[in-house]
Write an enzyme that holds these catalytic residues in place. Sequence first.
Site, short mmCIF file in Angstrom:
data_model
loop_
_atom_site.label_atom_id
_atom_site.label_comp_id
_atom_site.label_asym_id
_atom_site.label_seq_id
_atom_site.Cartn_x
_atom_site.Cartn_y
_atom_site.Cartn_z
N LYS A 1 0.86 -1.19 0.00
CA LYS A 1 0.00 0.00 0.00
C LYS A 1 0.89 1.24 0.00
CE LYS A 1 -4.19 1.34 2.51
NZ LYS A 1 -4.88 1.16 3.79
C1 E4P Z 1 -8.13 2.37 3.54
O1 E4P Z 1 -7.46 1.43 3.18
C2 E4P Z 1 -8.05 2.97 4.88
O2 E4P Z 1 -7.49 2.03 5.77
C3 E4P Z 1 -9.37 3.34 5.48
O3 E4P Z 1 -10.46 2.94 4.72
C4 E4P Z 1 -9.44 4.69 6.09
O4 E4P Z 1 -10.71 4.88 6.63
P1 E4P Z 1 -11.05 5.99 7.73
O5 E4P Z 1 -11.36 7.26 7.03
O6 E4P Z 1 -12.24 5.43 8.44
O7 E4P Z 1 -9.84 6.10 8.63
#
Ligand code: E4P
Length: 216
Positions: free
Chosen positions: A87
């Site tokens: 990622k």
């Molecule tokens: C995506 O991979 C992130 O981990 C995640 O969806 C972030 O979400 P949030 O806005 O609830 O922190």
Amino acid sequence: MKFFIDTANLDQIREANALGILDGVTTNPSLMAKEGIKGNEAVLQHYRNICEIVEGDISAEVLGTDFNTIIEEGKVLAALHPNIVVKVPMIKDGVKAIKWFTDNGIKTNCTLIFSAGQAILAAKAGATYVSPFIGRIDDSGWDGMQLISQISSIYAVQGFKSQILAASIRNANHIIDCAEAGAHVITSPLDPILGLLKHPLTDIGLAKFLEDAKKM
Ligand code: E4P
């Protein structure tokens, strides 16, 4: 549409996996910290543990922000398990790194996408997954779902192969709207996924059937 769970909590990952509908997991540094995972070796071991539970793509996030560090971190993460997806944040060196990973057969998830332009760049670099954060866009007064639709149209018109991974899901309706708007994947905490199960008429109907079953 694939279902990923967005957590580093192993119990929740097991619970979602037991439903039989889970296709993968996404994590991020905030989610790892929330579970009290500290230190490089503990983080790597946690990713291995997740890979043992779920048979599917597991996103593991790099922390570096310069090309060389992203590549070195990504190589270590990718070597943990064949299902690891590296990622990478949507920054200039991140785009360069995604291209390098693509050319070297390593799957990537381009994270922190908030615009169609960013989604185009990530797709051009060959990202396996592109993650627009719809909840955070809604929180800031814009329309996260509109971005999913826009990226979906652009990718279809242009023939981009990247999969739209709708992230930052806040509720069950987000998941339904993502399915309609053309997301290839949603990544969600456990509660919105379980929220899809719920309807009061199902509860009322089941109670009535069980009551009548006693008279059978
Ligand atoms: C995506 O991979 C992130 O981990 C995640 O969806 C972030 O979400 P949030 O806005 O609830 O922190």
